[in-house]
Scaffold this motif. Structure first.
Motif, short mmCIF file in Angstrom:
data_model
loop_
_atom_site.label_atom_id
_atom_site.label_comp_id
_atom_site.label_asym_id
_atom_site.label_seq_id
_atom_site.Cartn_x
_atom_site.Cartn_y
_atom_site.Cartn_z
N ALA A 6 0.95 -1.21 -0.05
CA ALA A 6 -0.05 -0.01 0.13
C ALA A 6 0.83 1.39 -0.02
CB ALA A 6 -0.70 0.05 1.27
N ILE A 7 1.89 1.27 0.79
CA ILE A 7 2.72 2.28 0.89
C ILE A 7 3.61 2.60 -0.34
CG2 ILE A 7 5.08 3.34 1.85
CD1 ILE A 7 3.89 1.89 4.43
N THR A 8 4.14 1.65 -1.14
CA THR A 8 4.47 1.85 -2.38
C THR A 8 3.54 2.20 -3.55
OG1 THR A 8 4.41 -0.50 -3.29
CG2 THR A 8 6.36 -0.18 -1.95
N ASP A 9 2.46 1.92 -3.28
CA ASP A 9 1.23 2.50 -4.07
C ASP A 9 1.45 4.09 -4.10
OD1 ASP A 9 -1.05 2.75 -6.02
OD2 ASP A 9 -2.05 2.74 -4.24
N THR B 292 -9.56 2.87 -2.86
CA THR B 292 -8.25 1.81 -2.79
C THR B 292 -7.62 2.01 -1.48
OG1 THR B 292 -8.25 1.95 -5.24
CG2 THR B 292 -6.21 1.17 -3.71
N TRP B 293 -7.36 3.06 -1.10
CA TRP B 293 -6.50 3.44 0.42
C TRP B 293 -7.31 2.85 1.58
CZ3 TRP B 293 -6.41 9.49 -0.51
CH2 TRP B 293 -5.44 9.67 -1.39
N GLY B 294 -8.74 2.99 1.41
CA GLY B 294 -9.82 2.19 2.41
C GLY B 294 -9.43 0.62 2.40
N LEU B 295 -9.44 0.07 1.13
CA LEU B 295 -9.43 -1.53 1.12
C LEU B 295 -7.95 -1.71 1.17
CD1 LEU B 295 -11.17 -1.80 -2.45
CD2 LEU B 295 -11.98 -2.82 -0.35
N TRP C 118 -16.22 -2.98 4.53
CA TRP C 118 -17.50 -2.74 3.61
C TRP C 118 -17.79 -1.21 3.24
CZ3 TRP C 118 -18.91 -6.96 1.88
CH2 TRP C 118 -18.51 -8.30 2.46
N ILE C 119 -17.62 -0.34 4.04
CA ILE C 119 -17.47 0.93 3.61
C ILE C 119 -16.58 1.26 2.50
CG2 ILE C 119 -17.06 3.35 4.23
CD1 ILE C 119 -17.74 2.60 7.24
N SER C 120 -15.27 0.84 2.45
CA SER C 120 -14.26 0.97 1.34
C SER C 120 -14.95 0.30 -0.01
CB SER C 120 -12.95 0.61 1.78
OG SER C 120 -12.61 1.15 2.61
N LEU C 121 -15.39 -1.17 0.22
CA LEU C 121 -15.99 -1.59 -0.84
C LEU C 121 -17.15 -0.94 -1.45
CD1 LEU C 121 -15.87 -4.04 -2.84
CD2 LEU C 121 -17.26 -5.30 -0.96
N GLY C 122 -17.98 -0.51 -0.67
CA GLY C 122 -19.11 0.33 -1.28
C GLY C 122 -18.43 1.61 -2.05
#
Length: 185
Positions: A54-57, A137-140, A162-166
């Motif tokens: 995630a950090i490298t992203d 994406t950050w939330g996932l 679930w919030i991030s997926l939504g």
């Protein structure tokens, strides 16, 4: 923060964003192996590898934009690396009963986006990731990382997932609508 002119970035350094993307691809098998070693969780080592991905992203996108070294490869490979890392994690967490099977809807979303992009890219559509897509994406990444490092059934990482997926599904719908609008005009 002042942007760095591309002429001031040494040649090898210009490849850092793409190298970080390639590292994310390479981290996927390591992540799988580590997670399977700690099936019941918490899976700290798998969580650390996932968090580093995630950090490298974030770092690769920041450097590519700041140094003006965005590439056609990076525009495709960067989101693909994210999708593969997140999708791999979700599938494994479903198989290991740490996420419910409904979480696999993320795969459908990603198949639609990747397949749809292959259809519209030759017609001149360029996918620009929206802020909502970035937040999703950050939330996932964050929620999956938290699912990895907490005990099975801990409710708050699941709520964040679930919030991030939504948000991810809403962002995907936005991409589809924008592509339809732009290609119709």
């Amino acid at each position: 923060m002042e942007e760095v002119p591309v002429r001031d970035v040494p040649g090898p350094a210009r490849q850092i964003p793409n190298a970080l993307t390639l590292l994310r691809f390479a981290a996927i098998p390591l992540f799988v192996w580590l997670l399977l070693q700690d099936r019941e969780g918490p899976s700290w080592w798998a969580g650390i590898v996932f968090a580093l991905a995630a950090i490298t992203d974030q770092i690769d996108g920041f450097l590519a934009r700041r140094w003006h070294v965005e590439s056609a490869f990076g525009k495709v490979a960067d989101p693909l690396a994210d999708r593969l890392m997140i999708d791999t994690a979700v599938v494994l967490l479903v198989v290991l009963d740490r996420l419910p099977w409904v979480a696999l809807v993320i795969l459908l979303r990603d198949v639609v986006l990747v397949g749809g992009y292959k259809l519209v890219a030759p017609r001149g559509f360029e996918l620009e990731v929206s802020m909502l897509g970035k937040v999703a994406t950050w939330g996932l990444y964050a929620s999956i990382c938290l699912v990895l490092v907490t005990r099975e059934g801990t409710w708050w990482p699941l709520a964040l997932f679930w919030i991030s997926l939504g948000l991810a599904v809403v962002a995907a719908a936005g991409y589809v609508l924008r592509a339809r609008r732009e290609l119709r005009d």
